[in-house]
Design an enzyme around this catalytic site. Structure first.
Site, PDB file in Angstrom:
ATOM      1  N   PHE A  47      28.742  36.705  -3.428  1.00  0.00           N
ATOM      2  CA  PHE A  47      27.782  35.974  -2.598  1.00  0.00           C
ATOM      3  C   PHE A  47      28.442  34.709  -2.082  1.00  0.00           C
ATOM      4  O   PHE A  47      28.916  33.894  -2.863  1.00  0.00           O
ATOM      5  CB  PHE A  47      26.524  35.612  -3.402  1.00  0.00           C
ATOM      6  CG  PHE A  47      25.494  34.885  -2.581  1.00  0.00           C
ATOM      7  CD1 PHE A  47      24.604  35.582  -1.776  1.00  0.00           C
ATOM      8  CD2 PHE A  47      25.426  33.501  -2.586  1.00  0.00           C
ATOM      9  CE1 PHE A  47      23.671  34.914  -0.987  1.00  0.00           C
ATOM     10  CE2 PHE A  47      24.490  32.819  -1.814  1.00  0.00           C
ATOM     11  CZ  PHE A  47      23.615  33.525  -1.011  1.00  0.00           C
ATOM     12  N   ASP A 104      35.607  30.350  -4.378  1.00  0.00           N
ATOM     13  CA  ASP A 104      34.269  29.864  -4.046  1.00  0.00           C
ATOM     14  C   ASP A 104      33.636  29.398  -5.348  1.00  0.00           C
ATOM     15  O   ASP A 104      33.172  30.209  -6.147  1.00  0.00           O
ATOM     16  CB  ASP A 104      33.455  30.989  -3.399  1.00  0.00           C
ATOM     17  CG  ASP A 104      31.993  30.580  -3.137  1.00  0.00           C
ATOM     18  OD1 ASP A 104      31.566  29.512  -3.640  1.00  0.00           O
ATOM     19  OD2 ASP A 104      31.287  31.333  -2.448  1.00  0.00           O
ATOM     20  N   LYS A 153      26.197  23.199  -4.420  1.00  0.00           N
ATOM     21  CA  LYS A 153      25.226  23.091  -5.518  1.00  0.00           C
ATOM     22  C   LYS A 153      25.470  21.857  -6.386  1.00  0.00           C
ATOM     23  O   LYS A 153      25.099  20.754  -6.001  1.00  0.00           O
ATOM     24  CB  LYS A 153      25.224  24.393  -6.340  1.00  0.00           C
ATOM     25  CG  LYS A 153      24.797  25.586  -5.481  1.00  0.00           C
ATOM     26  CD  LYS A 153      24.359  26.799  -6.266  1.00  0.00           C
ATOM     27  CE  LYS A 153      23.642  27.794  -5.359  1.00  0.00           C
ATOM     28  NZ  LYS A 153      24.414  28.942  -4.929  1.00  0.00           N
TER      29      LYS A 153
HETATM   30  C1  LIG Z   1      24.661  29.472  -3.593  1.00  0.00           C
HETATM   31  C2  LIG Z   1      25.998  29.951  -3.237  1.00  0.00           C
HETATM   32  C3  LIG Z   1      26.506  29.841  -1.920  1.00  0.00           C
HETATM   33  C4  LIG Z   1      25.669  29.335  -0.774  1.00  0.00           C
HETATM   34  O1  LIG Z   1      25.302  27.989  -0.911  1.00  0.00           O
HETATM   35  P1  LIG Z   1      24.159  27.382   0.010  1.00  0.00           P
HETATM   36  O2  LIG Z   1      24.131  25.930  -0.334  1.00  0.00           O
HETATM   37  O3  LIG Z   1      22.885  28.100  -0.337  1.00  0.00           O
HETATM   38  O4  LIG Z   1      24.558  27.629   1.416  1.00  0.00           O
HETATM   39  C5  LIG Z   1      27.808  30.230  -1.701  1.00  0.00           C
HETATM   40  N1  LIG Z   1      28.581  30.723  -2.686  1.00  0.00           N
HETATM   41  C6  LIG Z   1      28.131  30.854  -3.944  1.00  0.00           C
HETATM   42  C7  LIG Z   1      29.045  31.378  -4.996  1.00  0.00           C
HETATM   43  C8  LIG Z   1      26.821  30.484  -4.269  1.00  0.00           C
HETATM   44  O5  LIG Z   1      26.357  30.637  -5.521  1.00  0.00           O
END
Ligand SMILES: *Cc1c(COP(=O)(O)O)cnc(C)c1O
Length: 392
Positions: free
Chosen positions: A130, A215, A244
């Site tokens: 994700f 990521d 986050k």
């Molecule tokens: C939550 C998340 C995203 C997206 O972040 P947003 O602030 O919602 O755009 C991207 N990568 C990972 C691994 C995530 O958990």
């Protein structure tokens, strides 16, 4: 309650409003309290209404909120210095969301490909990964069904299998510029990359002359018990994204890279709010608290504590087990009662419990990193009772 009909319908929400929060606790408009083991999906790493963050916000708001990204400001420089000091990276770009940081990582890798790699542009990503909800980051994500949503996709994101090096190797060709991986797949169900895989992936990407992007939007910023999740594996990536936890609840994200990869020139990258001092001042407070002596040791100790408690619960109720890193953990159920448990936990009286079920047979726990052992005990006791009452 106010009439919510003027809000675009994007998800089903319970019929309450959250009005205040403190630490691991939220309170709704009926005065009901909730023990929060979701924390905005691993966002509020210091819990609700952290005093250091409030103070940073107040102090900065009185100085200047938005001088414009055309100028330097003190918090933007301080936060970039902190992040490079504590990581293997040399350069930082700030943005507002995880998806936006990942868009930046994709652009940076493609730019690097144009400059150094004969315009190679393909970025290998992973099934069940994700990376966000913009069109490019949805295309990069390996979420089932997302390949046809809002078609056509952005091309150039072939999918490999996590922890399977051969599946990555097979996809590498002259068009490949990078591999992008979550060190722990969060939304995919809390699936950690193995140290062997991460080490081999770093060796493979180095040998092939392509970039390794991590990521760490969910797994970074202390969540795994290390400040950054790649530090679990003794590898140094070329690019990292944070989101986050870095803002502890305010919209802040970051794209980091090594000097060798920093190839943006003016005009390539920007954004109205990039390096906004109100947000980066909060980021400074968050990173200073996470790197205070003993803090991450405590996260690791509480991660082990939560792990032991979840394992015990799993054995007691004959479930499948648990997995995760630090305070990003999942309990693996023996049947698809996750969403039902989440609902029963929230509506439990007099105290509600906030947990999450990214897959029907799985519960995910993302408490504040300063959660207490007593709060972990309370959560486990509530969950014990809920599982006990769940239909067989
Ligand atoms: C939550 C998340 C995203 C997206 O972040 P947003 O602030 O919602 O755009 C991207 N990568 C990972 C691994 C995530 O958990």
């Amino acid at each position: 309650m106010h009439d919510p009909h003027s809000l675009m319908f994007i998800t089903k929400r319970p019929d309450v409003e959250m009005v205040s929060g403190k630490g691991s606790w939220l309170e709704d408009n009926n005065g009901k309290h909730y023990l929060d083991f979701m924390q905005g999906w691993a966002v509020n790493c210091l819990g609700h209404s952290n005093p250091g963050m409030i103070s940073a916000l107040e102090t900065q708001a009185r100085k200047v909120i938005n001088p414009s990204p055309a100028f330097y400001n003190q918090p933007m420089i301080a936060l970039a210095d902190l992040l490079t000091k504590h990581s293997c990276f040399d350069k930082v770009f700030f943005a507002n969301s995880g998806a936006e940081a990942n868009e930046g990582a994709i652009k940076l890798a493609r730019k690097w490909g144009q400059v150094h790699k004969n315009s190679a542009y393909e970025i290998i990503t992973f099934d069940h990964s994700f990376h966000g909800r913009t069109i490019a980051t949805m295309s990069a994500s390996g979420k089932p069904g997302w390949d046809t949503m809002f078609a056509p996709q952005v091309p150039g994101f072939p999918k490999a299998d996590l922890n399977d090096l051969a599946s990555v190797e097979k996809l590498i060709n002259e068009k490949t510029v990078a591999v992008m991986v979550e060190p722990v797949q969060g939304e995919g169900g809390v699936i950690p990359a193995t140290p062997e895989f991460m080490k081999a992936l770093r060796e493979l990407t180095t040998q092939k002359g392509i970039l390794l992007i991590v990521d760490e939007v969910q797994a970074g910023c202390g969540r795994t018990g290390r400040l950054f999740a790649y530090q679990l594996f003794d590898v140094e990536p070329d690019i990292m994204t944070l989101g986050k936890g870095i803002g502890g609840g305010v919209p802040l994200s970051a794209l980091l890279c090594t000097d060798a990869v920093a190839c943006f020139v003016p005009g390539d990258q920007g954004g109205t709010y990039n390096g906004n001092p109100l947000m980066t001042a909060v980021g400074v407070s968050v990173i200073e608290q996470l790197t205070a002596p003993g803090f991450l040791e405590e996260v690791r100790a509480k991660g082990e504590y939560l792990q032991q408690k979840l394992l015990h619960l799993s054995q007691k109720h004959h479930l499948v087990g648990e997995r995760g890193e630090g305070l990003l953990r999942a309990l693996i159920l023996d049947r698809d009662i996750g969403p039902d448990l989440v609902e029963k936990a929230r509506t439990n009286n007099p105290i509600g419990l906030l947990i999450n079920s990214p897959r029907p047979n799985l519960l995910r726990f993302m408490p504040a990193l300063n959660v207490s052992r007593d709060e972990i005990d309370q959560m486990i006791d509530m969950l014990d009772e809920l599982i006990h009452q769940a239909p067989k």
